[in-house]
Motif scaffolding. Structure first.
Motif, mmCIF file in Angstrom:
data_model
loop_
_atom_site.group_PDB
_atom_site.id
_atom_site.type_symbol
_atom_site.label_atom_id
_atom_site.label_comp_id
_atom_site.label_asym_id
_atom_site.label_seq_id
_atom_site.Cartn_x
_atom_site.Cartn_y
_atom_site.Cartn_z
ATOM 1 N N ILE A 73 0.852 -1.193 0.000
ATOM 2 C CA ILE A 73 0.000 0.000 0.000
ATOM 3 C C ILE A 73 0.890 1.246 0.000
ATOM 4 C CG2 ILE A 73 -1.865 1.219 1.200
ATOM 5 C CD1 ILE A 73 -2.664 -1.578 0.250
ATOM 6 N N TYR A 74 1.932 1.177 0.798
ATOM 7 C CA TYR A 74 2.841 2.324 0.935
ATOM 8 C C TYR A 74 3.365 2.779 -0.428
ATOM 9 C CZ TYR A 74 6.776 5.102 2.646
ATOM 10 O OH TYR A 74 7.657 6.109 2.893
ATOM 11 N N ILE A 77 1.011 4.701 -2.562
ATOM 12 C CA ILE A 77 0.876 6.102 -2.148
ATOM 13 C C ILE A 77 2.121 6.883 -2.577
ATOM 14 C CG2 ILE A 77 0.614 7.644 -0.163
ATOM 15 C CD1 ILE A 77 -0.804 5.229 1.250
ATOM 16 N N ILE A 82 -1.905 5.453 -6.590
ATOM 17 C CA ILE A 82 -3.172 5.433 -5.849
ATOM 18 C C ILE A 82 -4.168 6.446 -6.433
ATOM 19 C CG2 ILE A 82 -2.525 7.158 -4.085
ATOM 20 C CD1 ILE A 82 -4.148 3.950 -3.106
ATOM 21 N N ARG A 92 -12.301 2.023 -0.962
ATOM 22 C CA ARG A 92 -11.005 1.768 -0.327
ATOM 23 C C ARG A 92 -10.970 0.368 0.268
ATOM 24 N NH1 ARG A 92 -8.798 7.502 2.058
ATOM 25 N NH2 ARG A 92 -9.399 8.732 0.256
ATOM 26 N N ILE A 96 -8.128 -2.554 -0.622
ATOM 27 C CA ILE A 96 -7.306 -3.315 0.335
ATOM 28 C C ILE A 96 -7.506 -4.821 0.108
ATOM 29 C CG2 ILE A 96 -7.061 -3.909 2.798
ATOM 30 C CD1 ILE A 96 -5.814 -1.250 2.319
ATOM 31 N N THR A 156 -0.240 0.008 5.566
ATOM 32 C CA THR A 156 -1.111 1.197 5.631
ATOM 33 C C THR A 156 -0.617 2.161 6.705
ATOM 34 O OG1 THR A 156 -2.581 0.153 7.240
ATOM 35 C CG2 THR A 156 -3.178 -0.082 4.918
ATOM 36 N N ALA A 244 -6.556 -2.670 8.739
ATOM 37 C CA ALA A 244 -5.959 -2.038 7.550
ATOM 38 C C ALA A 244 -6.989 -1.155 6.846
ATOM 39 C CB ALA A 244 -5.426 -3.110 6.597
ATOM 40 N N PHE A 248 -6.889 2.860 6.385
ATOM 41 C CA PHE A 248 -6.843 3.356 4.999
ATOM 42 C C PHE A 248 -8.034 4.271 4.671
ATOM 43 C CE2 PHE A 248 -6.854 2.730 0.316
ATOM 44 C CZ PHE A 248 -5.588 3.228 0.085
ATOM 45 N N GLN A 249 -9.183 3.974 5.291
ATOM 46 C CA GLN A 249 -10.373 4.811 5.056
ATOM 47 C C GLN A 249 -10.122 6.250 5.492
ATOM 48 O OE1 GLN A 249 -13.044 3.880 3.549
ATOM 49 N NE2 GLN A 249 -13.846 1.912 4.194
ATOM 50 N N ARG A 251 -7.238 7.802 5.506
ATOM 51 C CA ARG A 251 -6.070 8.423 4.875
ATOM 52 C C ARG A 251 -6.460 9.510 3.887
ATOM 53 N NH1 ARG A 251 -0.520 5.978 5.005
ATOM 54 N NH2 ARG A 251 0.076 7.866 3.946
#
Lengths: 254, 340
Positions: A73-74, A77, A82, A92, A96, A156, A244, A248-249, A251
């Motif tokens: 995920i990182y 971003i 993303i 989202r 994931i 995340t 996660a 993430f939601q 972010r």
């Protein structure tokens, strides 16, 4: 459709990564090496082959899961890919789950490939097909499902290096869970007790998923235990994925 | 006319994660983009253009206000299904080929495979990437990235296309092709919202523009109105009268160009009066040309005096590299006759 598309993309990315290929070749080489090393150990050829084989499957696939998972995920971003994904009608949560499934597809391919080589080598060495080993491999795979969920959660939260360190720490703690309880009983310090108790009661006890020694020594593992171990792994998988998704939601992507 | 995109009192505040200090504030910003128009979003670096676009796409959450797209919250899945988005400096999965990227984008829109294949072929043809269909994106040039970025933004046949600096990094031919494509999209009934630092292009294709500075909208107006308001002077081309006699008439500045005398009228001099005097003195009027500022000059005048806050805006918005600020606002630009 959306989840499958995202999973397929993650799988494709992993497979086209040279790292995956290199570790895959390395893993097969180690398994093949057990064919040579085994005969060197007098009278223990069968045990050495099985020990080495199962340990290789467990450790190398874990390595892949960590190397890809903690950045999964990182990197999206950091590389800003993303933006393309989240500007499409993809939730989202689905993102994931898609990434998690793709990562698991990579791990599954690796486990199946290594298991096939291992079973062939073992059958040649022992001159018998030992189906019991497949139970150990299946639970290794279950452990990997749990650990990939953990690494996605880490991804995340933090950078791949930090994520890999935390995941490895949790892996070690998970395999020494019983020792943590012992530690809590021995130490008088309240803070050490609290940490040890947290480790024991909250972190997954990965030893539940380790039946390698039993299988190698011919101790039967019944179906009820396998079902329990699976449920245990899947429960933690759902917990880590939920965490996660929750992280993430929230972010934002500057 | 139906509203395609509506920013209603939208604000965004960024704070530092440790001290909670306020770093940057956008808005409140309000404007509407009508269905079927090409809307330009202009502003210098750090004005808040990219932040606004990210808010519209749901990549950031507004601190206040509401953004709707065809009446639905713009960050909702329904709204995103009707949008196409090209980010600034497009980033795509390097391991994919052009076709694979478009197929992935089609999947993300929930499109069926047959339709994705059809749209992929069409868009690769339109963007001139048919030859590169099996080439990995890691091997794409900047111009090709911009094109594949546009193709992925159009895969779902969106009702509104949001483009963040789509013209940056393109050569003149690429810019022209993109302008043509944007006009083509408008002809198909699509709404186009885009930010750009190339104001000449904005001037050429936009119906309306919003000017953003220091996180606030200075003006939303039709490009044609901005330009008609900005007639700076009138130039009269004359033959048959020597330079010295024209000077004696006191009409304004006189100069000789290609054997013709050109009078740039003084601010209070009426055109009718000037022409009457020239004709009465025996001169012949060849041309009367109102001199208008370009959008770039209008823009620079509009934001002149809008001092940036101390320390500037710290949220990265690499959007606007004003050509004029770099000294590109030459006489040629200032007195372009292109729009007369």
């Amino acid at each position: 459709m959306r989840i499958i598309g995202l999973a397929r993309n993650t799988f494709r990315e992993g497979v086209r990564d040279r790292l995956f290929l290199m570790i895959g070749i390395f893993a097969i080489a180690i398994l093949a090496a057990s064919f040579i090393i085994g005969p060197l150990s007098l009278g223990e050829q069968q045990r050495i082959t099985q020990d080495l084989g199962l340990a290789s499957i467990s450790v190398l696939t874990f390595l892949i899961a960590i190397l890809i998972g903690t950045g999964i995920i990182y990197k999206e971003i950091e590389r800003k890919t993303i933006y393309t994904v989240l500007s499409k009608p993809v939730s989202r949560c689905k993102f994931i789950i898609g990434k998690f499934l793709g990562l698991n597809a990579i791990v599954a391919v690796l486990v199946v490939g290594m298991a096939a080589v291992f079973m062939i080598v073992n059958t040649v060495v022992t001159r018998s097909f030992q189906a019991g080993l497949l139970t150990a491999i299946f639970l290794i795979w279950m452990e990997l499902v749990l650990l990939t969920a953990l690494s996605v959660f880490m991804s995340t939260l933090c950078s791949p290096i930090l994520g890999a360190i935390f995941t490895m720490l949790l892996y070690v703690a998970g395999h020494t869970s019983a020792d943590l309880k012992e530690l809590a009983a021995r130490f008088g310090s309240v803070s050490v007790k609290a940490v040890a108790h947290f480790g024991y009661y909250v972190l997954p006890n990965l030893e539940y998923l380790n039946v390698k020694s039993k299988v190698i020594h011919g101790v039967p593992v019944d179906g009820t235990y396998v079902a329990f171990a699976c449920s245990y792994a899947l429960l933690y998988t759902v917990v880590f994925l939920t965490l996660a998704i929750l992280v993430f939601q929230r972010r934002e992507f500057r | 006319m139906e509203t395609a995109l509506h920013f209603d009192q939208v604000s965004k505040t960024f704070r530092s994660s440790i001290a909670g200090r306020r770093l940057y504030t956008l808005g409140p910003v309000s404007f509407e983009v009508s269905r079927g128009e090409i809307f330009g979003y202009l502003g210098p670096n750090g004005a808040g253009k990219t932040t606004s676009i990210k808010l519209a796409m749901g990549l950031l959450r507004p601190s206040g206000g509401r953004i709707t797209c065809f009446g639905q919250p713009s960050a909702s899945l329904e709204a995103r299904g009707r949008m196409g988005f090209l980010p600034e400096h497009p980033y795509f999965y390097q391991h994919l080929t052009a076709v694979e990227l478009l197929e992935l984008c089609g999947d993300m829109h929930g499109m069926d495979r047959r339709r994705v294949r059809f749209k992929t072929d069409e868009l690769l043809r339109v963007t001139g990437l048919l030859e590169a269909r099996a080439t990995r994106i890691s091997k794409f040039s900047k111009g090709m990235l911009q094109r594949i970025g546009l193709a992925q933004a159009l895969i779902n046949d969106p009702d509104i296309v949001i483009l963040d600096e789509p013209l940056s990094g393109l050569d003149p031919v690429g810019r022209r092709e993109l302008r043509d494509l944007i006009r083509h999209l408008k002809a198909e009934g699509k709404t186009i919202f885009f930010s750009s630092h190339i104001l000449q292009d904005v001037e050429m294709i936009c119906d309306r523009v919003a000017i953003l500075s220091n996180g606030h909208i200075l003006e939303v107006a039709r490009v044609a109105d901005m330009l008609s308001e900005s007639v700076s002077s009138v130039e009269i081309v004359i033959e048959g009268l020597p330079n010295a006699r024209l000077r004696n008439l006191g009409l304004g500045n006189v100069e000789t160009r290609a054997n013709l005398e050109v009078v740039t009228l003084a601010p209070r001099m009426g055109v009718n009066e000037a022409v009457t005097r020239i004709v009465a003195s025996g001169g012949r009027v060849v041309a009367v040309t109102p001199l208008r500022q370009t959008l770039e000059d209008y823009f620079m005048n509009r934001i002149a005096g809008m001092a940036r806050p101390k320390g500037g805006h710290q949220v990265p918005d690499e959007g606007l590299q004003m050509q004029a600020a770099k000294g590109a606002s030459s006489e040629d630009h200032r007195f372009s006759k292109e729009h007369i």
